[in-house]
Structure formats: C-alpha cells, structure tokens
Design a protein around this motif. Structure first.
Motif, mmCIF file in Angstrom:
data_model
loop_
_atom_site.group_PDB
_atom_site.id
_atom_site.type_symbol
_atom_site.label_atom_id
_atom_site.label_comp_id
_atom_site.label_asym_id
_atom_site.label_seq_id
_atom_site.Cartn_x
_atom_site.Cartn_y
_atom_site.Cartn_z
ATOM 1 N N ASP A 147 -2.050 17.692 -2.296
ATOM 2 C CA ASP A 147 -1.381 16.391 -2.361
ATOM 3 C C ASP A 147 0.022 16.427 -1.768
ATOM 4 O OD1 ASP A 147 -2.901 16.102 -5.556
ATOM 5 O OD2 ASP A 147 -3.481 14.974 -3.763
ATOM 6 N N SER A 148 0.491 17.604 -1.390
ATOM 7 C CA SER A 148 1.815 17.707 -0.774
ATOM 8 C C SER A 148 1.825 16.919 0.527
ATOM 9 C CB SER A 148 2.164 19.167 -0.502
ATOM 10 O OG SER A 148 2.273 19.894 -1.706
ATOM 11 N N ALA A 149 2.781 16.013 0.639
ATOM 12 C CA ALA A 149 2.799 15.120 1.797
ATOM 13 C C ALA A 149 4.054 14.263 1.759
ATOM 14 C CB ALA A 149 1.572 14.202 1.792
ATOM 15 N N THR A 150 4.268 13.560 2.852
ATOM 16 C CA THR A 150 5.252 12.480 2.857
ATOM 17 C C THR A 150 4.525 11.206 2.478
ATOM 18 O OG1 THR A 150 6.594 13.534 4.570
ATOM 19 C CG2 THR A 150 6.898 11.169 4.209
ATOM 20 N N TYR A 151 4.988 10.576 1.424
ATOM 21 C CA TYR A 151 4.357 9.359 0.922
ATOM 22 C C TYR A 151 5.204 8.160 1.358
ATOM 23 C CZ TYR A 151 1.102 12.064 -1.856
ATOM 24 O OH TYR A 151 0.100 12.913 -2.243
ATOM 25 N N THR A 152 4.536 7.173 1.928
ATOM 26 C CA THR A 152 5.216 6.011 2.477
ATOM 27 C C THR A 152 4.601 4.735 1.923
ATOM 28 O OG1 THR A 152 5.626 7.231 4.538
ATOM 29 C CG2 THR A 152 5.963 4.856 4.583
ATOM 30 N N CYS A 153 5.459 3.840 1.511
ATOM 31 C CA CYS A 153 5.028 2.528 1.047
ATOM 32 C C CYS A 153 5.086 1.548 2.215
ATOM 33 C CB CYS A 153 5.941 2.067 -0.078
ATOM 34 S SG CYS A 153 5.457 0.514 -0.858
ATOM 35 N N ALA A 154 4.145 0.615 2.241
ATOM 36 C CA ALA A 154 4.097 -0.343 3.332
ATOM 37 C C ALA A 154 3.561 -1.683 2.828
ATOM 38 C CB ALA A 154 3.223 0.185 4.467
ATOM 39 N N ALA A 155 3.879 -2.729 3.561
ATOM 40 C CA ALA A 155 3.427 -4.065 3.192
ATOM 41 C C ALA A 155 2.895 -4.784 4.428
ATOM 42 C CB ALA A 155 4.578 -4.852 2.576
ATOM 43 N N ARG A 156 1.933 -5.671 4.204
ATOM 44 C CA ARG A 156 1.452 -6.485 5.313
ATOM 45 C C ARG A 156 1.301 -7.918 4.853
ATOM 46 N NH1 ARG A 156 -3.041 -4.356 8.320
ATOM 47 N NH2 ARG A 156 -3.318 -6.479 9.104
ATOM 48 N N ASP A 157 1.369 -8.810 5.837
ATOM 49 C CA ASP A 157 1.458 -10.246 5.576
ATOM 50 C C ASP A 157 0.121 -10.930 5.423
ATOM 51 O OD1 ASP A 157 4.220 -10.381 7.857
ATOM 52 O OD2 ASP A 157 4.264 -10.456 5.662
ATOM 53 N N TYR B 257 5.306 -3.742 7.602
ATOM 54 C CA TYR B 257 6.621 -3.311 7.130
ATOM 55 C C TYR B 257 6.457 -1.950 6.457
ATOM 56 C CZ TYR B 257 6.938 -8.361 7.538
ATOM 57 O OH TYR B 257 6.844 -9.625 7.997
ATOM 58 N N TRP B 258 7.396 -1.051 6.795
ATOM 59 C CA TRP B 258 7.272 0.334 6.336
ATOM 60 C C TRP B 258 8.568 0.832 5.726
ATOM 61 C CZ3 TRP B 258 2.702 3.092 6.846
ATOM 62 C CH2 TRP B 258 1.713 2.508 7.622
ATOM 63 N N GLY B 259 8.411 1.673 4.707
ATOM 64 C CA GLY B 259 9.552 2.394 4.194
ATOM 65 C C GLY B 259 9.779 3.667 4.991
ATOM 66 N N GLN B 260 10.780 4.433 4.588
ATOM 67 C CA GLN B 260 11.117 5.666 5.295
ATOM 68 C C GLN B 260 10.301 6.863 4.832
ATOM 69 O OE1 GLN B 260 13.365 5.938 7.930
ATOM 70 N NE2 GLN B 260 13.136 3.726 7.802
ATOM 71 N N GLY B 261 9.696 6.740 3.678
ATOM 72 C CA GLY B 261 8.890 7.837 3.162
ATOM 73 C C GLY B 261 9.666 8.699 2.183
ATOM 74 N N THR B 262 8.921 9.332 1.295
ATOM 75 C CA THR B 262 9.509 10.245 0.325
ATOM 76 C C THR B 262 8.604 11.475 0.216
ATOM 77 O OG1 THR B 262 10.382 10.431 -1.940
ATOM 78 C CG2 THR B 262 8.379 9.140 -1.672
ATOM 79 N N GLN B 263 9.217 12.630 0.143
ATOM 80 C CA GLN B 263 8.469 13.874 0.182
ATOM 81 C C GLN B 263 8.003 14.278 -1.212
ATOM 82 O OE1 GLN B 263 7.603 15.640 2.939
ATOM 83 N NE2 GLN B 263 6.418 17.001 1.607
ATOM 84 N N VAL B 264 6.750 14.687 -1.282
ATOM 85 C CA VAL B 264 6.171 15.235 -2.513
ATOM 86 C C VAL B 264 5.659 16.633 -2.198
ATOM 87 C CG1 VAL B 264 4.291 15.046 -4.183
ATOM 88 C CG2 VAL B 264 5.554 12.999 -3.475
ATOM 89 N N THR B 265 6.112 17.600 -2.978
ATOM 90 C CA THR B 265 5.689 18.984 -2.797
ATOM 91 C C THR B 265 5.092 19.491 -4.094
ATOM 92 O OG1 THR B 265 7.441 19.364 -1.179
ATOM 93 C CG2 THR B 265 6.416 21.303 -2.157
ATOM 94 N N VAL B 266 3.885 19.991 -3.992
ATOM 95 C CA VAL B 266 3.190 20.526 -5.162
ATOM 96 C C VAL B 266 2.959 22.017 -4.931
ATOM 97 C CG1 VAL B 266 1.212 20.325 -6.691
ATOM 98 C CG2 VAL B 266 2.030 18.313 -5.424
ATOM 99 N N ALA C 162 0.820 -1.206 0.000
ATOM 100 C CA ALA C 162 0.000 0.000 0.000
ATOM 101 C C ALA C 162 0.852 1.254 0.000
ATOM 102 C CB ALA C 162 -0.905 0.010 1.234
ATOM 103 N N TRP C 163 0.187 2.357 -0.323
ATOM 104 C CA TRP C 163 0.765 3.681 -0.182
ATOM 105 C C TRP C 163 -0.050 4.469 0.834
ATOM 106 C CZ3 TRP C 163 5.278 5.453 -2.017
ATOM 107 C CH2 TRP C 163 5.891 4.749 -3.064
ATOM 108 N N PHE C 164 0.671 5.104 1.728
ATOM 109 C CA PHE C 164 0.095 6.019 2.700
ATOM 110 C C PHE C 164 0.671 7.401 2.431
ATOM 111 C CE2 PHE C 164 -1.782 3.213 5.994
ATOM 112 C CZ PHE C 164 -1.315 1.987 5.547
ATOM 113 N N ARG C 165 -0.004 8.409 2.976
ATOM 114 C CA ARG C 165 0.584 9.738 2.944
ATOM 115 C C ARG C 165 0.215 10.472 4.233
ATOM 116 N NH1 ARG C 165 -2.916 13.089 -1.637
ATOM 117 N NH2 ARG C 165 -4.845 13.332 -0.415
ATOM 118 N N GLN C 166 1.088 11.385 4.592
ATOM 119 C CA GLN C 166 0.818 12.233 5.750
ATOM 120 C C GLN C 166 1.047 13.668 5.345
ATOM 121 O OE1 GLN C 166 2.863 11.261 9.400
ATOM 122 N NE2 GLN C 166 1.332 12.352 10.583
#
Length: 130
Positions: free
Chosen positions: A98-108, A119-128, A34-38
C-alpha cells in the motif's frame, strides 16, 4: 476548485492511517471525489470514489474491505450543495504494497470511474514498513 490532502506518513504493517481531503469551490452534488494512488514503478490507479448526489461509494478490489472513503458529516460541509467539502480515506490493515503517493481528485460530472479527473491535489506519501 481546489483540492488539498493531508494525513500521510509512515506506519507499520497491519497499522492504520486516515487521509483527509479538502475540496473547495466545488459543486459536489454534480460530481465525484476520489482517491488515487501511485505505487513505485506503477501507474496511477483509482482506488475509491464517492458520488456527490447520493453518497454511493466504489472501491478497487485490492483495497475493498480495508479502506473506507467517507464524508465529514459533522460540519456544514456535509451538504452536497456546500462549496467546501471534507472527506477522508480510512486505511486499515495496511501492508507494504500500500506504500504509495495518495492523491485526492474531483470531477464535475458523474463519470466517477473515468480516471481523468478535473481537479487534483498535490498528493501525500504513505509508507508502510517495519
């Protein structure tokens, strides 16, 4: 499993970005990615996921029709039985909201709609912005 995102950056309103997510040592057939954003001042929100066993996808209403989650089909990683997976989040018609930190994650498991992924990634910043 290990999760790593890439592809964030700055873009003007109306523009597009594609985020990548690499997931290693993960049995995609048994779970979800999945993708999350904050966004600033907001709680983290689940915006899209893909189910490993059948490839079905789901999107949060605010991104539906603009964002697309997909799996790289051009590599051996396309198989749900592979231990390594490459996924994308194509983001079109971006707005400042849509500006946010986007994080990818996985679940079992297949409870993809539950926000507490394993399981989580560190996140990547998106600025619009213009």
């Amino acid at each position: 499993a290990q999760v790593e995102e890439s592809g964030g950056g700055s873009v003007q309103p109306g523009g597009s970005l594609r985020l990548s997510c690499e997931v290693s040592n993960f049995k995609f057939r048994d779970g979800c990615i999945a993708w999350f954003r904050q966004r600033p001042g907001k709680e983290r929100e689940l915006i899209a996921y893909i189910v490993g066993i059948h490839g079905g996808t789901w999107y949060y209403d605010s991104v539906k029709g603009r964002f697309t989650i997909s799996q790289d089909k051009g590599r051996a990683t396309a198989s749900p039985d592979s231990a390594h997976h490459l996924l994308y989040l194509q983001m079109d018609d971006l707005s400042p909201e849509d500006s946010a930190t986007y994080t990818c994650a996985a679940r079992d498991d297949v409870y993809c709609y539950r926000p507490l992924y394993h399981y989580w990634g560190q996140g990547t910043q998106v600025t619009v912005s213009s």
